[in-house]
Design an enzyme around this catalytic site. Structure first.
Site, PDB file in Angstrom:
ATOM      1  N   PHE A  93      83.394  -4.507  76.970  1.00  0.00           N
ATOM      2  CA  PHE A  93      82.876  -3.510  77.918  1.00  0.00           C
ATOM      3  C   PHE A  93      82.795  -3.999  79.358  1.00  0.00           C
ATOM      4  O   PHE A  93      82.478  -3.218  80.254  1.00  0.00           O
ATOM      5  CB  PHE A  93      81.522  -2.944  77.473  1.00  0.00           C
ATOM      6  CG  PHE A  93      80.471  -3.962  77.118  1.00  0.00           C
ATOM      7  CD1 PHE A  93      79.832  -4.701  78.091  1.00  0.00           C
ATOM      8  CD2 PHE A  93      80.109  -4.154  75.787  1.00  0.00           C
ATOM      9  CE1 PHE A  93      78.869  -5.630  77.766  1.00  0.00           C
ATOM     10  CE2 PHE A  93      79.140  -5.090  75.443  1.00  0.00           C
ATOM     11  CZ  PHE A  93      78.512  -5.824  76.441  1.00  0.00           C
ATOM     12  N   ARG A  96      67.399  -7.395  84.399  1.00  0.00           N
ATOM     13  CA  ARG A  96      67.267  -6.200  83.573  1.00  0.00           C
ATOM     14  C   ARG A  96      66.943  -5.041  84.508  1.00  0.00           C
ATOM     15  O   ARG A  96      65.794  -4.827  84.876  1.00  0.00           O
ATOM     16  CB  ARG A  96      66.142  -6.403  82.552  1.00  0.00           C
ATOM     17  CG  ARG A  96      65.982  -5.273  81.549  1.00  0.00           C
ATOM     18  CD  ARG A  96      64.757  -5.482  80.675  1.00  0.00           C
ATOM     19  NE  ARG A  96      64.908  -6.585  79.734  1.00  0.00           N
ATOM     20  CZ  ARG A  96      65.633  -6.513  78.621  1.00  0.00           C
ATOM     21  NH1 ARG A  96      66.271  -5.416  78.315  1.00  0.00           N
ATOM     22  NH2 ARG A  96      65.717  -7.552  77.822  1.00  0.00           N
ATOM     23  N   LYS A 101      76.657   2.237  71.955  1.00  0.00           N
ATOM     24  CA  LYS A 101      75.890   0.983  71.904  1.00  0.00           C
ATOM     25  C   LYS A 101      76.101   0.378  70.517  1.00  0.00           C
ATOM     26  O   LYS A 101      75.498   0.813  69.536  1.00  0.00           O
ATOM     27  CB  LYS A 101      74.403   1.230  72.177  1.00  0.00           C
ATOM     28  CG  LYS A 101      73.599  -0.068  72.232  1.00  0.00           C
ATOM     29  CD  LYS A 101      72.159   0.185  72.597  1.00  0.00           C
ATOM     30  CE  LYS A 101      71.388  -1.097  72.880  1.00  0.00           C
ATOM     31  NZ  LYS A 101      71.456  -2.110  71.831  1.00  0.00           N
ATOM     32  N   GLU A 120      78.626   4.843  77.022  1.00  0.00           N
ATOM     33  CA  GLU A 120      79.417   4.047  76.077  1.00  0.00           C
ATOM     34  C   GLU A 120      78.650   3.968  74.767  1.00  0.00           C
ATOM     35  O   GLU A 120      77.424   4.085  74.763  1.00  0.00           O
ATOM     36  CB  GLU A 120      79.611   2.617  76.626  1.00  0.00           C
ATOM     37  CG  GLU A 120      80.486   2.581  77.849  1.00  0.00           C
ATOM     38  CD  GLU A 120      80.588   1.182  78.453  1.00  0.00           C
ATOM     39  OE1 GLU A 120      80.053   0.230  77.872  1.00  0.00           O
ATOM     40  OE2 GLU A 120      81.200   1.076  79.520  1.00  0.00           O
ATOM     41  N   ARG A 126      74.183 -14.203  73.618  1.00  0.00           N
ATOM     42  CA  ARG A 126      73.200 -13.671  74.555  1.00  0.00           C
ATOM     43  C   ARG A 126      72.262 -14.765  75.084  1.00  0.00           C
ATOM     44  O   ARG A 126      71.849 -14.762  76.225  1.00  0.00           O
ATOM     45  CB  ARG A 126      72.406 -12.596  73.793  1.00  0.00           C
ATOM     46  CG  ARG A 126      71.289 -11.970  74.539  1.00  0.00           C
ATOM     47  CD  ARG A 126      71.851 -11.038  75.569  1.00  0.00           C
ATOM     48  NE  ARG A 126      70.782 -10.494  76.356  1.00  0.00           N
ATOM     49  CZ  ARG A 126      70.143  -9.369  76.079  1.00  0.00           C
ATOM     50  NH1 ARG A 126      70.484  -8.654  75.031  1.00  0.00           N
ATOM     51  NH2 ARG A 126      69.186  -8.943  76.856  1.00  0.00           N
ATOM     52  N   ARG A 164      76.125  -9.774  71.213  1.00  0.00           N
ATOM     53  CA  ARG A 164      76.741  -9.812  72.539  1.00  0.00           C
ATOM     54  C   ARG A 164      77.532 -11.096  72.695  1.00  0.00           C
ATOM     55  O   ARG A 164      77.074 -12.172  72.283  1.00  0.00           O
ATOM     56  CB  ARG A 164      75.614  -9.776  73.578  1.00  0.00           C
ATOM     57  CG  ARG A 164      76.022 -10.001  75.027  1.00  0.00           C
ATOM     58  CD  ARG A 164      76.068  -8.713  75.762  1.00  0.00           C
ATOM     59  NE  ARG A 164      76.144  -8.836  77.196  1.00  0.00           N
ATOM     60  CZ  ARG A 164      75.195  -8.430  78.036  1.00  0.00           C
ATOM     61  NH1 ARG A 164      74.051  -7.964  77.559  1.00  0.00           N
ATOM     62  NH2 ARG A 164      75.386  -8.472  79.333  1.00  0.00           N
TER      63      ARG A 164
HETATM   64  P1  AMP Z   1      69.035  -4.563  73.577  1.00  0.00           P
HETATM   65  O1  AMP Z   1      69.487  -5.806  72.846  1.00  0.00           O
HETATM   66  O2  AMP Z   1      68.417  -3.531  72.684  1.00  0.00           O
HETATM   67  O3  AMP Z   1      68.256  -4.889  74.805  1.00  0.00           O
HETATM   68  O4  AMP Z   1      70.351  -3.816  74.129  1.00  0.00           O
HETATM   69  C1  AMP Z   1      71.255  -4.415  75.007  1.00  0.00           C
HETATM   70  C2  AMP Z   1      72.407  -4.971  74.201  1.00  0.00           C
HETATM   71  O5  AMP Z   1      73.247  -3.926  73.703  1.00  0.00           O
HETATM   72  C3  AMP Z   1      73.382  -5.792  75.005  1.00  0.00           C
HETATM   73  O6  AMP Z   1      72.896  -7.086  75.213  1.00  0.00           O
HETATM   74  C4  AMP Z   1      74.607  -5.795  74.134  1.00  0.00           C
HETATM   75  O7  AMP Z   1      74.504  -6.837  73.176  1.00  0.00           O
HETATM   76  C5  AMP Z   1      74.500  -4.502  73.349  1.00  0.00           C
HETATM   77  N1  AMP Z   1      75.584  -3.527  73.611  1.00  0.00           N
HETATM   78  C6  AMP Z   1      76.205  -2.793  72.664  1.00  0.00           C
HETATM   79  N2  AMP Z   1      77.110  -1.986  73.212  1.00  0.00           N
HETATM   80  C7  AMP Z   1      77.095  -2.186  74.541  1.00  0.00           C
HETATM   81  C8  AMP Z   1      77.810  -1.630  75.640  1.00  0.00           C
HETATM   82  N3  AMP Z   1      78.717  -0.675  75.475  1.00  0.00           N
HETATM   83  N4  AMP Z   1      77.509  -2.081  76.884  1.00  0.00           N
HETATM   84  C9  AMP Z   1      76.572  -3.044  77.076  1.00  0.00           C
HETATM   85  N5  AMP Z   1      75.867  -3.605  76.065  1.00  0.00           N
HETATM   86  C10 AMP Z   1      76.113  -3.181  74.805  1.00  0.00           C
END
Ligand code: AMP
Length: 594
Positions: free
Chosen positions: A352, A429, A262, A260, A282, A267
């Site tokens: 999503f 996680r 990102k 998907e 989040r 979030r």
């Molecule tokens: P990170 O904040 O770098 O740990 O990345 C995880 C975050 O990516 C999630 O908490 C979401 O906020 C974001 N995100 C963006 N697109 C998606 C997706 N398609 N599926 C899940 N998370 C996503």
């Protein structure tokens, strides 16, 4: 239960940094806590008065506490302030001063019925008053809050005054995370090997440690097993691991996986109960007020009465039909002028996941099943759309999709496991979701979310600011922060001013107990600010404590040439890059270079 009993335990907890000892002390505390007071004891011990998502704040600033202490002992505020400057901890100031003069000065302030003896405070009583304080709003609120605090001081012993002060300032800092409390509760109330897992699951779906303590104390494990998702109460969110290559990700996910986009935004977990819609971030803060356009759009486009869905809110340019940056979205984060911001910065939400629908939890369903339900419920429009998605089985298909994501203005892709056992892992996680960002494609320039634990004063042009910061990774097993680099580049002049002022408001006198550092910072700060940084590479380091002894004795892992990228106010410190992620990245880098 007398407050002194509880604060005696706080003194014991304050005296240790060892997690196992803390668990033992907590078990002893729970042993003597009357069932009906368990909720209050658990909340207070984790430094709050209710679940975080309720958003109730005590709302005390240092000044108000100084005023209350001064009044309580009949001295001038500047005298209290001078001692505060020396000690750097208003808790200790309260302990010293309120202890010194006793309560005689208050005679004139309270009516005879309000007066009572030192040591008379009970946990229940204090918790009730703190709740009352948190609910005070409007004109004269600060004065009313200060008066109630004064009332507490009038009955407090010096040690109680210390901890009351720390609690009202949200600075209890016993070094206890919710998971430590869960461990102690499982040992005390668990029945069988899977108790810890069951209790943790109940915590993950309620996001409310006080309720877990309360249910366990009153009704035990059977009642905990019955705890269900409730629409309106946020579920702790599932997080992603990271991996650098298409080949590794495909192998980890069984050869075929869903990719998907990102999206780079915020979030959101949306709880929809008819017309009642709540949005959680989040960090499980309620953000509904900030996004009335999102709640309205969800109401229009979801064909079901009770659902919990997740997605990413992004800033969106309807003219060019393109995503805008995370920084632009962040300017929507405000209390006032929401209507104006809504007009200037339209958003689009990419859904999503779905966790709940009309009385049924979908957490245990596989990801493809959840996505099918989601697709059947969403009527897409200009604000609500489904996240772009495609199944891939080869590195070529993977890279092609990844490039499409980058071209569309995304920061990378999310690879998701689509096998049978791919339930929604609340609060964890794991490798069911793997993020892959543009900067991970090479071993260099990886980006990390680290926590600021200290600062060093700048020299020359940076004089007067905290020009260099001490950054730490989160060790989720030990529940502590381990230093990983000194960060001194990538800041604009405005950043330096903002960072200095943000950090100066959270300084602490001594290195916090949950910070492990060999370096002595000029100022220590409470580990609460998360910043994204980019580093050139990783190396072993005798100076830093991240992954100490893991690779080499007396040696940790450090990020070389770190550069500040952006603030991650959307992340709590426990959501920062973990020590084990740093170790993985280091090992991967070594594999590549051999
Ligand atoms: P990170 O904040 O770098 O740990 O990345 C995880 C975050 O990516 C999630 O908490 C979401 O906020 C974001 N995100 C963006 N697109 C998606 C997706 N398609 N599926 C899940 N998370 C996503």
């Amino acid at each position: 239960m007398k407050l002194t009993t509880l604060t005696d335990f706080y003194q014991k907890l304050d005296a240790t940094t060892k997690r196992l000892e803390m668990i033992d002390i907590l078990m002893d505390l729970f042993e003597i806590t009357p069932h009906k007071e368990m909720r209050a004891v658990v909340y207070l011990t984790s430094g709050k008065i209710c679940a975080d998502y309720i958003g109730l704040e005590l709302g005390f600033a240092d000044k108000m506490v100084i005023k209350a202490i001064a009044k309580s002992i009949g001295k001038a505020e500047h005298e209290v302030n001078n001692l505060f400057k020396k000690k750097g901890d208003l808790g200790e100031v309260a302990e010293q001063l309120i202890g010194q003069t006793g309560q005689q000065q208050l005679e004139a302030f309270f009516t005879p019925s309000e007066k009572s003896e030192e040591g008379d405070l009970t946990v229940e009583n204090v918790w009730d008053i703190l709740n009352k304080i948190a609910l005070i709003e409007g004109k004269g609120a600060n004065q009313k809050k200060t008066n109630l605090l004064l009332g507490l001081y009038s009955k407090a012993t010096p040690v109680e005054a210390k901890y009351i002060t720390r609690i009202v300032l949200s600075q209890l800092r016993l070094g206890i995370k919710d998971l430590t409390i869960i461990e102690a509760l499982s040992r005390k109330y668990g029945e069988g090997d899977d108790s810890r897992q069951i209790i943790e699951h109940a915590y993950n779906v309620t996001s409310d440690i006080g309720t877990i303590g309360d249910v366990l104390a009153k009704d035990g494990m059977e009642a905990i097993k019955k705890i269900k998702i409730s629409v309106g109460r946020p579920i702790r969110m599932m997080a992603a691991q990271r991996m650098p290559t298409a080949e590794e990700i495909l192998e980890k996910l069984g050869g075929t996986c869903a990719l998907e986009f990102k999206y780079d935004g915020e979030r959101v977990q949306a709880h929809i109960d008819g017309d009642n819609i709540k949005l959680y971030s989040r960090n499980l803060n309620e953000i509904s007020n900030m996004y009335p356009d999102v709640t309205a759009a969800l109401k229009r486009s979801l064909k079901s009465s009770q659902v919990i869905v997740e997605g990413e809110i992004t800033a969106w340019d309807p003219d060019s039909e393109r995503l805008k940056s995370f920084q632009i979205l962040m300017s929507r984060k405000r209390k006032y002028g929401i209507e104006d911001a809504m007009e200037k910065i339209p958003v689009r939400v990419f859904l999503f996941d779905i966790l709940y629908k009309d009385g049924e939890s979908l957490l245990k369903k596989s990801y493809p099943e959840r996505r099918t339900v989601l697709e059947s419920l969403v009527k897409e429009d200009s604000v609500i759309v489904l996240a772009s998605r495609e199944n891939v089985s080869t590195p070529d298909e993977f890279v092609e999709y990844f490039e499409k994501a980058i071209e569309s203005g995304c920061e990378g892709i999310m690879a998701k496991d689509i096998r049978k056992e791919t339930q929604y892992q609340a609060g964890s996680r794991g490798f069911l979701w793997i993020k892959h960002k543009f900067d991970y494609s090479s071993a260099f320039n990886d980006s990390y979310d680290f926590v600021v634990v200290g600062g060093f004063y700048g020299k020359g042009r940076r004089k007067g600011t905290l020009g260099t910061l001490l950054m730490a990774a989160y060790n989720s097993e030990e529940e502590r922060f381990e230093t990983v680099c000194k960060l001194g580049t990538g800041f604009s002049d405005e950043d330096l001013i903002k960072i200095t002022s943000d950090l100066m408001s959270i300084t602490v006198e001594k290195k916090p107990k949950d910070v492990i550092s060999k370096l002595e910072a000029d100022v220590w700060v409470n580990p609460e600010k998360v910043y994204e940084i980019q580093g050139a590479d990783l190396s072993t380091s005798p100076v830093h404590t991240c992954a100490l002894d893991e690779i080499k004795k007396d040696t940790g892992i450090a990020i070389r040439f770190p550069r500040f990228i952006r603030y991650r106010d959307d992340k709590k410190p426990e959501l920062a890059t973990t020590t084990s992620e740093v170790i993985d990245a280091y090992k991967r880098q070594r594999l590549k270079s051999t």
